[in-house]
Write a protein that holds these residues in place. Structure first.
Motif, PDB file in Angstrom:
ATOM      1  N   SER A  82       9.191  11.043   1.114  1.00 10.51           N
ATOM      2  CA  SER A  82       9.180  12.342   0.424  1.00 10.51           C
ATOM      3  C   SER A  82       7.871  12.618  -0.292  1.00 10.51           C
ATOM      4  O   SER A  82       7.529  13.777  -0.528  1.00 10.51           O
ATOM      5  CB  SER A  82      10.346  12.441  -0.576  1.00 10.51           C
ATOM      6  N   SER A  83       7.103  11.579  -0.622  1.00 16.37           N
ATOM      7  CA  SER A  83       5.880  11.788  -1.413  1.00 16.37           C
ATOM      8  C   SER A  83       4.615  11.830  -0.568  1.00 16.37           C
ATOM      9  O   SER A  83       3.586  12.331  -1.022  1.00 16.37           O
ATOM     10  CB  SER A  83       5.724  10.659  -2.440  1.00 16.37           C
ATOM     11  N   THR A 132       0.828  -1.204   0.000  1.00 21.69           N
ATOM     12  CA  THR A 132       0.000   0.000   0.000  1.00 21.69           C
ATOM     13  C   THR A 132       0.860   1.250   0.000  1.00 21.69           C
ATOM     14  O   THR A 132       0.581   2.225  -0.728  1.00 21.69           O
ATOM     15  CB  THR A 132      -0.931  -0.004   1.223  1.00 21.69           C
ATOM     16  N   GLN A 133       1.917   1.250   0.808  1.00 22.75           N
ATOM     17  CA  GLN A 133       2.828   2.393   0.832  1.00 22.75           C
ATOM     18  C   GLN A 133       3.420   2.651  -0.550  1.00 22.75           C
ATOM     19  O   GLN A 133       3.517   3.806  -1.001  1.00 22.75           O
ATOM     20  CB  GLN A 133       3.936   2.147   1.851  1.00 22.75           C
ATOM     21  N   ALA A 134       3.827   1.585  -1.233  1.00 23.94           N
ATOM     22  CA  ALA A 134       4.427   1.740  -2.563  1.00 23.94           C
ATOM     23  C   ALA A 134       3.418   2.332  -3.546  1.00 23.94           C
ATOM     24  O   ALA A 134       3.715   3.282  -4.285  1.00 23.94           O
ATOM     25  CB  ALA A 134       4.943   0.399  -3.065  1.00 23.94           C
ATOM     26  N   ILE A 135       2.205   1.780  -3.566  1.00 21.07           N
ATOM     27  CA  ILE A 135       1.206   2.230  -4.540  1.00 21.07           C
ATOM     28  C   ILE A 135       0.729   3.635  -4.217  1.00 21.07           C
ATOM     29  O   ILE A 135       0.615   4.490  -5.115  1.00 21.07           O
ATOM     30  CB  ILE A 135       0.033   1.230  -4.581  1.00 21.07           C
ATOM     31  N   GLU A 136       0.453   3.911  -2.945  1.00 22.24           N
ATOM     32  CA  GLU A 136       0.002   5.262  -2.599  1.00 22.24           C
ATOM     33  C   GLU A 136       1.087   6.293  -2.863  1.00 22.24           C
ATOM     34  O   GLU A 136       0.792   7.423  -3.275  1.00 22.24           O
ATOM     35  CB  GLU A 136      -0.446   5.310  -1.133  1.00 22.24           C
ATOM     36  N   SER A 137       2.332   5.924  -2.633  1.00 24.42           N
ATOM     37  CA  SER A 137       3.422   6.844  -2.933  1.00 24.42           C
ATOM     38  C   SER A 137       3.472   7.149  -4.427  1.00 24.42           C
ATOM     39  O   SER A 137       3.664   8.297  -4.833  1.00 24.42           O
ATOM     40  CB  SER A 137       4.756   6.249  -2.467  1.00 24.42           C
ATOM     41  N   ARG A 177      -0.133  13.008  -4.789  1.00 23.66           N
ATOM     42  CA  ARG A 177      -0.020  14.341  -5.366  1.00 23.66           C
ATOM     43  C   ARG A 177       1.384  14.911  -5.210  1.00 23.66           C
ATOM     44  O   ARG A 177       1.780  15.804  -5.956  1.00 23.66           O
ATOM     45  CB  ARG A 177      -1.022  15.276  -4.672  1.00 23.66           C
ATOM     46  N   LYS A 178       2.122  14.456  -4.217  1.00 21.57           N
ATOM     47  CA  LYS A 178       3.466  14.977  -3.967  1.00 21.57           C
ATOM     48  C   LYS A 178       4.555  14.076  -4.547  1.00 21.57           C
ATOM     49  O   LYS A 178       5.737  14.266  -4.251  1.00 21.57           O
ATOM     50  CB  LYS A 178       3.680  15.126  -2.456  1.00 21.57           C
ATOM     51  N   SER A 207      10.839   9.460  -5.972  1.00 17.39           N
ATOM     52  CA  SER A 207       9.886   8.652  -5.212  1.00 17.39           C
ATOM     53  C   SER A 207       9.149   7.676  -6.123  1.00 17.39           C
ATOM     54  O   SER A 207       8.879   6.529  -5.730  1.00 17.39           O
ATOM     55  CB  SER A 207       8.890   9.547  -4.460  1.00 17.39           C
ATOM     56  N   LYS A 208       8.836   8.102  -7.349  1.00 21.07           N
ATOM     57  CA  LYS A 208       8.144   7.201  -8.271  1.00 21.07           C
ATOM     58  C   LYS A 208       9.021   6.007  -8.658  1.00 21.07           C
ATOM     59  O   LYS A 208       8.538   4.870  -8.762  1.00 21.07           O
ATOM     60  CB  LYS A 208       7.713   7.964  -9.532  1.00 21.07           C
TER      61      LYS A 208
END
Length: 367
Positions: A248-249, A191-196, A200-201, A206-207
């Motif tokens: 960071s995101s 979830t952290q990976a996908i939400e990151s 919006r940030k 980060s991507k």
């Protein structure tokens, strides 16, 4: 685009790297804050290498650490004059250790900082974080999730002073993780990976980290749950990279809604993520369609986000995680608390604005 990146002072990843811990700590007394199952390993593998330095080991921190546990650990650190604090365990142990290291030089009770009556102005004593689960990413991030049982509020201490000086990620420490913990913590990391990635940030760095993290975890979590060693290595590395991405995101609505929901119903955080993620992705689909297409293509070789969401739903089923909160008793009387307390930084990063009524509809769907 402008962005900034901050990480722990040193990040070490690799099997058996935990044995370097003692030599990397500064001189002086050490406070260990550990999960219950980690105490014997610390005593047998790390303490003999301390070279006679005094230490104290606290190994009974509650899940989702209450403020009282942090106060108790803080008192122990002051009693021994700790020059360093080591968090060794899951997110609860590591978040408690972060809080202690940051607050040790500061006056006042933990509650003052929890409720933002006082600020954490800078770094405290040396902090080392050693995770034993692959999921929370707490070794990387500058926040500590705590709980005030008197109010039911679950939120974070935040600030650059909470970054670890040393994040030591040894995947061998996850090998004996029970399947249920592997599943829940792994879904947290996914979830952290996908939400990151869809935040919006999000930024190019980060991507990149989030994409690789999602690849690692989505392909390896089921075999890791089944006990495959190499898969556990990939999930541990993916969890670390996901945390580097979202530090960071920011995250999104799964975490925004999941924290108050988990707090009021005592749902493990990773289970909250597993239940919420497919539903929130469907809600976010229109606002984050291009990013979800990119993610779907990279993870499944099919650009249709609906198929990625279906794969995530199937993975949840394979890992024997629930599809809703019915067994936890989620009901309309809980909605107001969750709506009132979900407006965190995570919600601000979600690609779609969710009104209070939207959040209620999501909760109704999962009740």
């Amino acid at each position: 685009m402008s962005y900034s990146l901050s990480f722990p002072g040193t990040i070490i990843f690799g099997a058996d790297e935990r044995r370097k811990l003692a030599e990397l700590l500064p001189a002086g007394p050490v406070l260990f804050v550990a999960g219950r199952h980690s105490a014997s390993r610390i005593q047998s593998e790390i303490v003999p290498a301390l070279g006679g330095r005094s230490f104290e080991l606290i190994a009974d921190i509650s899940p989702e650490p209450p403020l009282a546990d942090v106060e108790r650990a803080l008192a122990a650190a002051r009693r021994i004059g700790a020059a360093s604090v080591v968090g060794w365990g899951g997110g609860s142990a590591m978040d408690t250790a972060k809080s202690v290291a940051a607050l040790l030089p500061l006056p006042g009770p933990v509650a003052d900082y929890f409720y933002n009556r006082r600020e954490i102005p800078g770094h405290g004593v040396f902090l080392a974080e050693v995770p034993t689960t692959a999921g929370t990413g707490a070794e990387i991030t500058p926040n500590a999730v705590l709980l005030d049982p008197e109010t039911g509020i679950k939120q974070s201490l935040r600030g650059t002073g909470l970054y670890a000086d040393l994040a030591l990620v040894d995947p061998e420490l996850t090998y004996d993780c029970p399947p249920a913990v592997t599943a829940a913590s792994g879904f947290d990391a996914l979830t952290q990976a996908i939400e990151s990635f869809i935040s919006r940030k999000a930024n190019p760095v980060s991507k990149t980290l989030a994409m690789q993290a999602a690849k690692n975890i989505l392909s390896s979590l089921h075999p890791a749950w089944s006990g495959e060693i190499q898969a556990r290595n990939f999930v541990a590395e993916g969890s670390m990279m996901a945390a580097m991405a979202f530090s960071s995101s920011g995250l999104g609505a799964v975490h925004g809604i999941g924290h108050p929901l988990g707090s009021i119903l005592h749902v493990p955080h990773g289970v909250c993520c597993a239940v919420l993620l497919p539903t929130i992705l469907k809600w976010n689909l229109e606002a984050a369609h291009d990013d979800l297409e990119d993610l779907a293509l990279a993870l499944t070789q099919d650009p249709d986000p609906a198929n990625l969401i279906e794969l995530i739903t199937e993975l949840r089923s394979w890992l024997e995680l629930p599809a809703d909160f019915k067994t936890y008793g989620l009901a309309p009387e809980h909605y107001d608390f969750i709506v009132r307390n979900c407006r965190s930084g995570s919600m601000k990063c979600n690609p779609r604005d969710l009104s209070d009524d939207d959040v209620r509809r999501i909760l109704e769907e999962l009740s």
